[in-house]
Design an enzyme around this catalytic site. Structure first.
Site, PDB file in Angstrom:
ATOM      1  N   VAL A  24     -83.505   2.455   1.647  1.00 15.73           N
ATOM      2  CA  VAL A  24     -82.804   2.698   0.372  1.00 15.73           C
ATOM      3  C   VAL A  24     -82.403   1.262  -0.395  1.00 15.73           C
ATOM      4  O   VAL A  24     -82.724   1.151  -1.567  1.00 15.73           O
ATOM      5  CB  VAL A  24     -81.159   3.174   0.406  1.00 15.73           C
ATOM      6  CG1 VAL A  24     -80.587   3.451  -0.816  1.00 15.73           C
ATOM      7  CG2 VAL A  24     -81.462   4.586   1.048  1.00 15.73           C
ATOM      8  N   CYS A  25     -82.357   0.241   0.297  1.00 12.38           N
ATOM      9  CA  CYS A  25     -82.031  -1.282  -0.241  1.00 12.38           C
ATOM     10  C   CYS A  25     -82.943  -1.705  -1.330  1.00 12.38           C
ATOM     11  O   CYS A  25     -82.522  -2.197  -2.308  1.00 12.38           O
ATOM     12  CB  CYS A  25     -81.388  -2.158   0.936  1.00 12.38           C
ATOM     13  SG  CYS A  25     -80.118  -1.742   1.951  1.00 12.38           S
TER      14      CYS A  25
END
Length: 190
Positions: A55-56
């Site tokens: 996700v980052c």
């Protein structure tokens, strides 16, 4: 957790430089960024849990794509995790989405800033997906925090910055260029 009206903590962290110059290799890629850097500007400081995750990079790339928009508003963007500057550099080298990231990646390896802000996940010991908008005087004006598995919306952070910079009353879903609320006009109409 620190919130609106609190002073953003003082910090001094190693960082991978913004833009392609951040990929100049060890010794040429790093800088130091502190709470005194970019004095007089609005600061957007966002945290992610760990480098080399899923996700980052989507969030980091999205903030990067808006870097010019933030600059146009006299704001700087700092991305922070508890990974080292060396891990940040390695991640940028191998991830096409963040290779030429136009914002610096700060290394809070001692977790001092994350702890001072109160944003460490109690079980994982990594920062939550926290975002702070800090005014030129160092006061927190907005905070958004997501859990570890849900990404945030950098476009919404930009919208909130626009609203804060009007120094006026902004209605729900207000966007830059739209009318703000004028209480005196509301009372006259009644």
């Amino acid at each position: 957790m620190l919130t609106v009206g609190d002073k953003f903590p003082a910090f001094k962290l190693a960082a991978v430089k913004a833009g392609p110059e951040g990929l100049g290799g060890p010794g040429k890629s790093f800088t130091e960024i502190s709470s005194d850097s970019d004095a007089g500007k609005w600061k957007i400081v966002f945290f992610w849990p760990k480098d080399f995750t899923f996700v980052c990079p989507t969030e980091i790339a999205a903030f990067g794509k808006l870097a010019g928009e933030f600059t146009d508003r006299d704001a700087v963007v700092y991305g922070v995790s508890t990974d080292s500057e060396f891990v940040h550099l390695n991640w940028r080298v191998y991830n096409d989405d963040i290779r030429d990231l136009p914002i610096p990646m700060l290394a809070d390896i001692k977790r001092e800033l994350s702890e001072a802000l109160g944003i460490l996940d109690k079980e994982a010991g990594v920062p939550l997906r926290a975002t702070f908008i800090v005014d030129p005087d160092g006061t927190i004006q907005w905070v958004g925090v997501n859990g570890l598995n849900v990404g945030r919306n950098p476009q919404e952070v930009l919208r909130i910055l626009d609203a804060l910079q009007t120094d006026e009353l902004c209605p729900c879903n207000w966007e830059k260029g739209k009318d703000t609320l004028k209480p005196e006009a509301l009372f006259k109409a009644a």
